[in-house]
Design an enzyme around this catalytic site. Sequence first.
Site, PDB file in Angstrom:
ATOM      1  N   CYS A 126       0.733  -1.206  -0.080  1.00 30.55           N
ATOM      2  CA  CYS A 126      -0.117   0.335  -0.049  1.00 30.55           C
ATOM      3  C   CYS A 126       0.896   1.332   0.087  1.00 30.55           C
ATOM      4  O   CYS A 126       0.362   2.187  -0.470  1.00 30.55           O
ATOM      5  CB  CYS A 126      -0.637  -0.107   1.497  1.00 30.55           C
ATOM      6  SG  CYS A 126      -1.870  -1.537   0.939  1.00 30.55           S
ATOM      7  N   ASN A 180     -10.089   0.548  -0.124  1.00 31.82           N
ATOM      8  CA  ASN A 180      -8.722  -0.134   0.141  1.00 31.82           C
ATOM      9  C   ASN A 180      -7.914  -0.421  -1.300  1.00 31.82           C
ATOM     10  O   ASN A 180      -8.426  -1.806  -1.463  1.00 31.82           O
ATOM     11  CB  ASN A 180      -7.951  -1.023   1.207  1.00 31.82           C
ATOM     12  CG  ASN A 180      -6.278  -0.911   1.732  1.00 31.82           C
ATOM     13  OD1 ASN A 180      -5.559  -0.353   0.419  1.00 31.82           O
ATOM     14  ND2 ASN A 180      -5.967  -1.683   2.293  1.00 31.82           N
ATOM     15  N   HIS A 226      -3.409   7.401   2.716  1.00 33.61           N
ATOM     16  CA  HIS A 226      -4.132   5.919   2.609  1.00 33.61           C
ATOM     17  C   HIS A 226      -5.281   5.378   2.854  1.00 33.61           C
ATOM     18  O   HIS A 226      -5.554   5.532   4.423  1.00 33.61           O
ATOM     19  CB  HIS A 226      -3.262   5.227   2.730  1.00 33.61           C
ATOM     20  CG  HIS A 226      -2.935   3.753   2.255  1.00 33.61           C
ATOM     21  ND1 HIS A 226      -3.806   2.808   0.955  1.00 33.61           N
ATOM     22  CD2 HIS A 226      -3.147   2.594   2.972  1.00 33.61           C
ATOM     23  CE1 HIS A 226      -3.927   1.976   1.118  1.00 33.61           C
ATOM     24  NE2 HIS A 226      -3.427   1.538   2.714  1.00 33.61           N
TER      25      HIS A 226
HETATM   26  N1  COA Z   1     -18.543  -8.652   8.825  1.00 32.01           N
HETATM   27  C1  COA Z   1     -18.371  -9.024   9.809  1.00 32.01           C
HETATM   28  N2  COA Z   1     -18.177  -9.452  11.535  1.00 32.01           N
HETATM   29  C2  COA Z   1     -16.895  -9.205  11.253  1.00 32.01           C
HETATM   30  C3  COA Z   1     -15.906  -9.612   8.917  1.00 32.01           C
HETATM   31  C4  COA Z   1     -16.888  -8.868   8.602  1.00 32.01           C
HETATM   32  N3  COA Z   1     -16.851  -8.733   7.220  1.00 32.01           N
HETATM   33  N4  COA Z   1     -14.617  -9.006   9.826  1.00 32.01           N
HETATM   34  C5  COA Z   1     -14.629  -9.552  10.833  1.00 32.01           C
HETATM   35  N5  COA Z   1     -16.002  -9.913  11.512  1.00 32.01           N
HETATM   36  C6  COA Z   1     -15.897 -10.160  12.472  1.00 32.01           C
HETATM   37  C7  COA Z   1     -14.723 -11.054  13.853  1.00 32.01           C
HETATM   38  O1  COA Z   1     -14.633 -12.021  13.288  1.00 32.01           O
HETATM   39  C8  COA Z   1     -15.026 -10.785  15.022  1.00 32.01           C
HETATM   40  O2  COA Z   1     -15.592 -11.581  15.134  1.00 32.01           O
HETATM   41  P1  COA Z   1     -15.596 -12.347  16.829  1.00 32.01           P
HETATM   42  O3  COA Z   1     -15.638 -11.028  17.557  1.00 32.01           O
HETATM   43  O4  COA Z   1     -17.012 -12.872  17.584  1.00 32.01           O
HETATM   44  O5  COA Z   1     -14.756 -12.782  16.812  1.00 32.01           O
HETATM   45  C9  COA Z   1     -15.103  -9.422  14.914  1.00 32.01           C
HETATM   46  O6  COA Z   1     -15.762  -9.265  13.419  1.00 32.01           O
HETATM   47  C10 COA Z   1     -14.373  -8.404  14.929  1.00 32.01           C
HETATM   48  O7  COA Z   1     -12.667  -8.567  14.654  1.00 32.01           O
HETATM   49  P2  COA Z   1     -12.136  -8.207  14.586  1.00 32.01           P
HETATM   50  O8  COA Z   1     -10.996  -8.301  13.708  1.00 32.01           O
HETATM   51  O9  COA Z   1     -11.240  -7.796  15.375  1.00 32.01           O
HETATM   52  O10 COA Z   1     -12.599  -6.054  13.883  1.00 32.01           O
HETATM   53  P3  COA Z   1     -11.485  -5.227  13.800  1.00 32.01           P
HETATM   54  O11 COA Z   1     -12.472  -3.891  14.979  1.00 32.01           O
HETATM   55  O12 COA Z   1     -10.610  -5.506  14.103  1.00 32.01           O
HETATM   56  O13 COA Z   1     -11.712  -4.605  12.309  1.00 32.01           O
HETATM   57  C11 COA Z   1     -11.106  -4.689  10.387  1.00 32.01           C
HETATM   58  C12 COA Z   1     -11.666  -5.380  11.450  1.00 32.01           C
HETATM   59  C13 COA Z   1      -9.702  -5.256   9.325  1.00 32.01           C
HETATM   60  C14 COA Z   1     -11.570  -3.358   9.760  1.00 32.01           C
HETATM   61  C15 COA Z   1      -9.867  -3.778  10.973  1.00 32.01           C
HETATM   62  O14 COA Z   1      -9.092  -4.775  11.943  1.00 32.01           O
HETATM   63  C16 COA Z   1      -8.678  -2.942  10.041  1.00 32.01           C
HETATM   64  O15 COA Z   1      -9.400  -2.893   9.604  1.00 32.01           O
HETATM   65  N6  COA Z   1      -7.704  -3.240  10.067  1.00 32.01           N
HETATM   66  C17 COA Z   1      -6.464  -2.587   9.384  1.00 32.01           C
HETATM   67  C18 COA Z   1      -6.516  -3.187   7.791  1.00 32.01           C
HETATM   68  C19 COA Z   1      -5.158  -2.417   7.303  1.00 32.01           C
HETATM   69  O16 COA Z   1      -5.298  -1.537   6.902  1.00 32.01           O
HETATM   70  N7  COA Z   1      -4.984  -3.371   6.315  1.00 32.01           N
HETATM   71  C20 COA Z   1      -4.252  -2.660   5.786  1.00 32.01           C
HETATM   72  C21 COA Z   1      -2.815  -2.355   5.557  1.00 32.01           C
HETATM   73  S1  COA Z   1      -1.926  -1.083   4.260  1.00 32.01           S
END
Ligand code: COA
Length: 323
Positions: free
Chosen positions: A112, A280, A250
Amino acid sequence: MYARIAGTGSYLPERILGNRELETMVDTTDEWIRERTGIERRHIAAETQTTADLAEQAARRAMEAAGVTAADIDFIVVGTTTPDVVFPNVGCLLQERLGIRGCPAFSVEAACSGFMYALSIAERFIATGRVACALVIGAETLSRIVDWSDRSTCVLFGDGAGAVVLKPSSEPGIIACQLGADGHYQDLLYHPYGPSRCPGPVFGDQEGHFIHMKGNEVFKVAVKTLEGIAEKMLVDNGVDAAELDWLIPHQANLRIIQATAKRLRMPMERVVLTLQDHGNTSAASIPMALDAAVRDGRVQRGELLLLEGFGGGFTWGACLLRF
Ligand code: COA
């Protein structure tokens, strides 16, 4: 001598994949995606469209905006993690399409942060007088490496391309670029295979050829890193955050962007947001956001911008510039 952005361009594939449609593909909801990420829709390349196709459209638009022709371009660099083929690189594919011969053309692989790396390289060539007109692009077809049955990643990514034309100027211009990386975080965000590390006996075996991510842990490092590099850039250049006209980050997650803005005490009105419509798009996200804000009249000539990106590797980069 400064490198100055003479024109911007971007291209989004036609097909839009909204959150509601994703609800029919994986166990997710529009509400969850919007609340946790800020994303509402993303664009997906047609089956026949490749990264070079998207890059070409963005490049042509940037060249038109800059008032340059292919004959003027003497440097091409593309940030991408999803090249059409291992080689020739996307820069060479693009060079051929634009009918240019002889100038350096290459791609930079920094996930990214790819556009920030590409911009920083091109800036050095211009500022040292070696290059007179550079085409700098971020282009991705991430949809090709997303596991469409994995709800934790497939809701995040989209396809697109953004480009800028850089030219020399006695006025700023790009003031500073800062890059960094930390390979110790490899297991948090990666794509496991490439030509040199392939699981099956037959190259092309698709098992596991997807983005793998520990979202929550990536989130924490991304927030900390992006806040840190923004502050360092301002301190190193004696600029107060209040002097910034626009933050163009980003576009990975709205909550990550809000954290950076809060740290800089910048109101969200001065942050360019496109992730609701683009998702993204990795290396394409920053130049696409810049182009959107230039074309709708938000970003004006002479304004002070801070661009910053973070991605797999981990890699990161920031750029302070007068538009
Ligand atoms: N829909 C519904 N539920 C979802 C889901 C979706 N698309 N994706 C994950 N979940 C669930 C998980 O299974 C988890 O369930 P549980 O509590 O029963 O285990 C719950 O939601 C929380 O998951 P978590 O991963 O802790 O959520 P989060 O608040 O961290 O959000 C992201 C997840 C991926 C959106 C977030 O972590 C993020 O944006 N991370 C950075 C990603 C990034 O920037 N990547 C690229 C870098 S350039």
